[in-house]
Design an enzyme around this catalytic site. Structure first.
Site, PDB file in Angstrom:
ATOM      1  N   LYS A  18     -32.932   1.671 -17.773  1.00 53.91           N
ATOM      2  CA  LYS A  18     -32.696   0.222 -17.674  1.00 53.91           C
ATOM      3  C   LYS A  18     -31.556  -0.048 -16.678  1.00 53.91           C
ATOM      4  CE  LYS A  18     -29.833   0.605 -21.802  1.00 53.91           C
ATOM      5  NZ  LYS A  18     -29.892   0.621 -23.277  1.00 53.91           N
ATOM      6  N   TYR A  68      -1.732  -8.338  -3.744  1.00 50.55           N
ATOM      7  CA  TYR A  68      -1.591  -9.661  -4.365  1.00 50.55           C
ATOM      8  C   TYR A  68      -0.689  -9.593  -5.591  1.00 50.55           C
ATOM      9  CZ  TYR A  68      -5.500 -11.425  -1.571  1.00 50.55           C
ATOM     10  OH  TYR A  68      -6.317 -11.811  -0.554  1.00 50.55           O
TER      11      TYR A  68
END
Ligand SMILES: *Cc1c(COP(=O)(O)O)cnc(C)c1O
Length: 359
Positions: A35, A252
């Protein structure tokens, strides 16, 4: 030149891990769980290595169709079953086996009078409380399916909530055996974790997923210690280096501040490639084959690494985000998640390379 961020998928590692599943459960057939595009590895790319599985299990009907179109003519199991009536028709047309976990799905099968023979997998809820019939309604569901000419076989199945902790599936196995006693049909219970720890529950079919990709289903046991080999190698390169003085910050938010002079490398890989943004400073990573650590916040297209342990590193040096030197499970643990989530999250922009190392 193309951006150097890529995933390499090793067919020989996948074959090895599938062999490991067979070695653990020599008397069971194996559904290879594929899956989510084979847990992010690329279902169609893995195709040559899937040949050794007895069947493929997934949840996406479009991909089941693609498997049939690509020539896969052995069993396919739809783990969430039909989502609507049309899926039952598709299952009959393509020979897909269906999990039945809900009364609505039985109604659709009843409505489908077709001559085609449907193989179904009746799911018992043994405590996960996600999908499956409650023990009280299980026999009724079985009898209803059993009475239908269009149903040719009923496998009895369940899925464990806690197979990854010691003893965690014992009660569910007992419950399964109590409820299914006397019902004919093959049995299917085990995911990867249960395959390792519950030999008595292997039964007719096992359903390994994560172990086939060479990651661990357990928080406290490494893939290596389980005899598994990583299938995915996630790599990039350094595209810049920076010399930091004491007090200089990185990235950041300036979350990392150098407390000594240091050299850092900037890697062309960020959260838009599938690297977890939550990975904190200190997450393991390898540069030129040497393990080191990330520093500062992961940004969209880049992250930073400490080059202290790798003084020879230069722009262009190879970086392994995870794979052989750094287990995906170690990065996951550092970022507060599991290997499953990381491999599934590899972004479409990342180039994929097939390594077919043993033909
Ligand atoms: C995903 C899934 C599996 C495989 O689980 P792993 O932990 O990856 O081995 C097995 N059975 C069902 C029903 C699943 O949904």
């Amino acid at each position: 030149m193309a951006r150097p961020t890529q995933v390499t998928v090793s067919l020989s590692a996948f074959r090895h891990n599938l062999g490991r599943a067979r070695q653990l459960a020599p008397n069971s057939k194996v559904w290879a769980v594929v899956k989510a595009d084979a847990y992010g590895h690329g279902l169609m790319m893995l195709a040559p290595a899937l040949a050794k599985a007895d069947g493929l299990a997934l949840v996406e009907f479009e991909w089941a169709r693609q498997l049939r179109e690509s020539g896969w003519d052995r069993p396919i199991l739809m783990l969430e079953g039909a989502f609507d009536y049309a899926d039952v028709q598709a299952a009959a047309a393509d020979g897909l086996e269906l999990v039945v976990h809900e009364a609505k799905q039985i109604e659709w099968i009843e409505r489908f009078g077709g001559a085609a023979r449907l193989r179904v997998h009746l799911k018992l809820n043994t405590g996960m409380n996600r999908l499956g019939f409650h023990p009280a309604g299980f026999h009724d569901a079985w009898r209803r399916l059993r009475s239908l000419a269009q149903v040719s076989s009923i496998t009895l199945m369940t899925h464990f909530a806690n197979a990854d902790v010691a003893g965690g599936a014992s009660r569910a196995i007992e419950r399964f055996d109590e409820v299914t006693a006397g019902l004919e049909g093959e049995r299917s219970l085990c995911n990867s974790a249960a395959l390792f720890d519950y030999e008595g529950a292997h039964r007719n079919w096992v359903r390994p997923g994560i172990m086939l990709y060479g990651a661990s289903p357990f928080a406290d046991r490494s893939a290596d210690s389980l005899g598994l080999r990583p299938v995915m190698r996630f790599e990039s390169r350094l595209i810049s280096t920076q010399h930091l003085a004491v007090g200089d910050a990185v990235g950041y938010g300036s979350s990392f501040v150098a407390d000594r002079p240091m050299v850092i490398g900037i890697v062309a890989c960020g959260y838009a490639d599938g690297y977890p943004r939550h990975a904190p400073t200190g997450t393991p990573i390898a540069v030129s084959g040497v393990r080191t650590r990330t520093v500062g916040r992961v940004s969209m297209d880049m992250l930073a690494v400490d080059l202290g342990p790798v003084p020879d590193a230069r722009i262009g040096s190879a970086v392994e985000l995870w794979g052989e030197r750094v287990a995906v499970d170690d990065v996951a643990a550092s970022a507060g998640t599991i290997g499953y989530e990381l491999t599934c999250a590899i972004a479409p922009r990342v180039a994929r390379v097939l390594q077919d190392d043993d033909g």
